[in-house]
Enzyme design. Structure first.
Site, PDB file in Angstrom:
ATOM      1  CG  HIS A 164     -71.403 -73.487 -13.254  1.00  0.00           C
ATOM      2  ND1 HIS A 164     -71.507 -72.500 -12.306  1.00  0.00           N
ATOM      3  CD2 HIS A 164     -70.578 -74.420 -12.731  1.00  0.00           C
ATOM      4  CE1 HIS A 164     -70.756 -72.820 -11.253  1.00  0.00           C
ATOM      5  NE2 HIS A 164     -70.189 -73.987 -11.485  1.00  0.00           N
ATOM      6  CG  ASP A 204     -68.990 -70.789 -18.422  1.00  0.00           C
ATOM      7  OD1 ASP A 204     -67.769 -70.943 -18.256  1.00  0.00           O
ATOM      8  OD2 ASP A 204     -69.843 -71.155 -17.589  1.00  0.00           O
ATOM      9  CD  GLN A 254     -65.207 -77.552 -16.411  1.00  0.00           C
ATOM     10  OE1 GLN A 254     -64.259 -78.270 -16.712  1.00  0.00           O
ATOM     11  NE2 GLN A 254     -65.518 -77.301 -15.144  1.00  0.00           N
ATOM     12  CE  LYS A 296     -64.087 -74.705 -12.301  1.00  0.00           C
ATOM     13  NZ  LYS A 296     -65.474 -74.635 -12.768  1.00  0.00           N
ATOM     14  CB  CYS A 331     -72.665 -75.475  -9.876  1.00  0.00           C
ATOM     15  SG  CYS A 331     -71.806 -75.254  -8.335  1.00  0.00           S
TER      16      CYS A 331
HETATM   17  C1  LIG Z   1     -66.453 -73.846 -12.511  1.00  0.00           C
HETATM   18  C2  LIG Z   1     -67.356 -73.315 -13.524  1.00  0.00           C
HETATM   19  C3  LIG Z   1     -67.867 -72.024 -13.422  1.00  0.00           C
HETATM   20  C4  LIG Z   1     -67.609 -71.137 -12.237  1.00  0.00           C
HETATM   21  O1  LIG Z   1     -66.243 -70.923 -12.036  1.00  0.00           O
HETATM   22  P1  LIG Z   1     -65.738 -70.246 -10.677  1.00  0.00           P
HETATM   23  O2  LIG Z   1     -64.267 -70.466 -10.734  1.00  0.00           O
HETATM   24  O3  LIG Z   1     -66.410 -70.981  -9.542  1.00  0.00           O
HETATM   25  O4  LIG Z   1     -66.131 -68.820 -10.729  1.00  0.00           O
HETATM   26  C5  LIG Z   1     -68.684 -71.575 -14.426  1.00  0.00           C
HETATM   27  N1  LIG Z   1     -68.980 -72.331 -15.485  1.00  0.00           N
HETATM   28  C6  LIG Z   1     -68.501 -73.576 -15.628  1.00  0.00           C
HETATM   29  C7  LIG Z   1     -68.847 -74.357 -16.850  1.00  0.00           C
HETATM   30  C8  LIG Z   1     -67.684 -74.113 -14.643  1.00  0.00           C
HETATM   31  O5  LIG Z   1     -67.221 -75.347 -14.774  1.00  0.00           O
END
Ligand SMILES: *Cc1c(COP(=O)(O)O)cnc(C)c1O
Length: 409
Positions: A126, A203, A206, A229, A367
Site C-alpha cells: 500500500h 503491515d 488487512q 478496518k 492505493c
Molecule cells: C488501509 C491500509 C493501509 C492504510 O491504513 P490507514 O487506516 O489509511 O492509515 C495500509 N496498508 C494496508 C494494507 C491497508 O489496507
C-alpha cells in the site's frame, strides 16, 4: 477453553445497524470492507457513553471523570495487548492508524539508520508502506529495494537473497494484500529479516480483522493496524513494537504527555508507551477500539477466518463464469478480497452501475499504483468481505454484475 459465541451470520448482522438500510431503494450490500468496516452497536454505544458520561482528559486530572477516562483508555490498551499476545501493554502505542504508525517507525527507528543502509519492501505494498520509506531513504541517503511478485500476485521468495543483505536494516511487508488478497508467509519473512539483522515491520491493516495474530509467535519487531478496518472508529490505530526497540527509538513528536520533566535547558522523556503519545490522544477512539476488539474476541477466530475464506472462494468461483473476466491475485493463500476487471469495461463504470443496485464495491488503484503498473491496468473492481457478509449477498452481486455487463457491452 473459554466459551465462545456461536458464529451465526444472521445474528451478527443484527449487531450492525448500518447494514439495515436501503440504497437507491435496494438493500445495502457492503463489499468495501477493505477500505473501512461497519461498526457494531457495542462500539456505537461506547462512543455515545464516553462523550455523554465519561468525557475528560486523561493522565493528568485528579478528579473522578479524568481517572475514569484514564482507566478505560489504559484498560483498552491491555485488551489490545492480550489480543495481539504482546508481552506487555507498554508495547502498544496508540496512533492515528496504520499510516501514522509506519511514519512513526520511519522517522524514529529511521534515525538509527546510516548512509548506505537499505530498506526492503515488496511490490504489493500500500502507498503508506512505500512513501514513508522513500522519505526516510531520501533523508538518510539510504536505498529502497523492492521484492518482486509473480503474475499470481505472490512474492518471489526464491529470489529474496538478491534483495536482502547485511545492508538491509528494515524489511517492511504487508501480511495480506489489500488489492489481491494474497496472504504472505510472514513468519518466514520475519525469520529472513532476522537472519540478516534487519527488523521486520508487518503491515497488519488487512490481517487483524481476518486472522488470529500472535506477535510473540510471529516474532515480528513491529505490527501495525487501523481501528476503522477492524470494526472500530477512524482516527485511531495501533503500533505494536518490541520493547527493546521502542526503548532505543527517539520520540517521534514532542509535546505534553510524552515528557517526564521539562525545563528550557533540557527535557527528559516519559516511559513507554507515553514517550510516543505526544498531546491529547484520541481518547474516545482508543476506548472504542478496545470495544471493537472485545466484540471480535467473543468469537472463535477460526470461525471468522473460515467464513471469510468461504465467501472469497464462492465469489471468485462465480466470477470466473463471466466471459472476459480477469481476476488479479490467484494465490492459493488468499482471503477477504477479490479484485477483477471485465475486458472492455472500465472499472469505474461497472462500480457505478453496481452502486445503483445498492452494492458498494471499490474501484480504482486501491492505493497500490505500482501494483497497477505491474499488471498494466488503471485499476480494478474490488470486493472485500467482512464477517457479516453472506452468500446471498454474493448471489445478488453476481446477478447485478450480469445486468451491468449487459448494459455496458
Ligand atoms: C488501509 C491500509 C493501509 C492504510 O491504513 P490507514 O487506516 O489509511 O492509515 C495500509 N496498508 C494496508 C494494507 C491497508 O489496507
Amino acid at each position: 477453553m473459554e466459551n465462545k459465541r456461536r458464529f451465526s451470520v444472521r445474528e451478527i448482522r443484527e449487531d450492525f445497524p448500518s447494514l439495515r438500510q436501503l440504497v437507491y431503494g435496494k438493500n445495502l450490500v457492503y463489499f468495501d470492507n477493505g477500505a473501512t468496516s461497519q461498526k457494531p452497536q457495542s462500539v456505537l454505544d461506547s462512543i455515545n457513553k464516553f462523550y455523554s458520561k465519561d468525557n475528560a482528559n486523561i493522565h493528568r486530572g485528579v478528579h473522578h471523570l479524568s481517572q475514569k477516562a484514564t482507566n478505560e483508555f489504559e484498560e483498552s490498551r491491555k485488551t489490545i495487548a492480550r489480543f495481539l499476545n504482546a508481552s506487555t501493554h507498554e508495547e502498544i502505542i496508540f496512533t492515528k492508524g496504520t499510516t501514522d504508525g509506519i511514519n512513526l517507525i520511519a522517522f524514529s527507528f529511521g534515525e538509527l539508520l546510516k548512509e548506505g543502509d537499505e530498506v526492503l519492501i515488496t511490490a504489493m505494498e500500500h502507498h503508506s508502506n512505500i512513501v514513508p520509506w522513500q522519505m526516510l531513504c531520501e533523508r538518510k541517503k539510504c536505498s529502497l529495494k523492492v521484492l518482486p511478485i509473480n503474475e499470481n500476485g505472490e512474492l518471489l521468495l526464491e529470489e529474496i537473497d538478491q534483495y536482502i543483505s547485511e545492508k538491509t536494516k528494515i524489511f517492511a511487508f504487508t501480511h495480506i494484500s489489500n488489492t489481491l488478497g494474497t496472504v504472505n508467509p510472514i513468519k518466514e519473512l520475519v525469520q529472513k529479516a532476522h537472519q540478516f539483522g534487519a527488523v521486520a515491520v508487518v503491515d497488519g491493516a488487512q490481517s487483524i480483522q481476518h486472522k488470529p495474530i500472535d506477535v510473540q509467535d510471529l516474532n515480528c519487531d513491529f505490527y501495525l493496524f487501523s481501528g476503522h478496518k477492524v470494526y472500530g472508529p477512524t482516527g485511531i490505530g495501533v503500533l505494536y513494537g518490541k520493547e527493546k526497540w521502542l526503548e532505543k527509538m527517539p520520540p517521534y513528536q514532542g509535546g505534553g504527555d510524552m515528557i517526564k520533566k521539562v525545563t528550557f535547558q533540557k527535557t527528559t522523556y516519559n516511559e513507554l508507551p507515553f514517550k510516543f503519545e505526544a498531546g491529547t490522544p484520541h481518547i474516545a477512539g482508543g476506548i472504542c477500539l478496545g470495544k471493537a476488539i472485545e466484540y471480535l474476541s467473543q468469537f472463535n477466530f477460526h470461525d471468522i477466518e473460515k467464513h471469510e475464506t468461504m465467501l472469497t472462494d464462492y465469489a471468485q468461483d462465480l466470477l470466473y463464469t463471466f466471459e472476459d473476466i480477469v481476476i488479479y491475485g490467484e494465490s492459493k493463500h488468499k482471503t477477504g478480497v477479490v479484485s477483477f476487471n471485465i475486458e472492455g469495461i472500465h472499472p469505474f463504470d461497472l462500480g457505478t452501475l453496481l452502486d445503483k443496485q445498492g452494492i458498494a464495491v471499490r474501484t480504482g488503484h486501491h492505493c497500490t499504483q505500482p501494483l497497477m503498473d505491474f499488471y498494466k491496468i488503471p485499476g480494478t473492481v474490488r470486493c472485500s468481505f467482512a464477517l457479516y457478509n453472506t452468500k446471498e449477498e454474493i448471489d445478488f452481486f453476481i446477478s447485478a454484475m450480469d445486468k451491468s455487463i449487459r448494459m455496458l457491452k
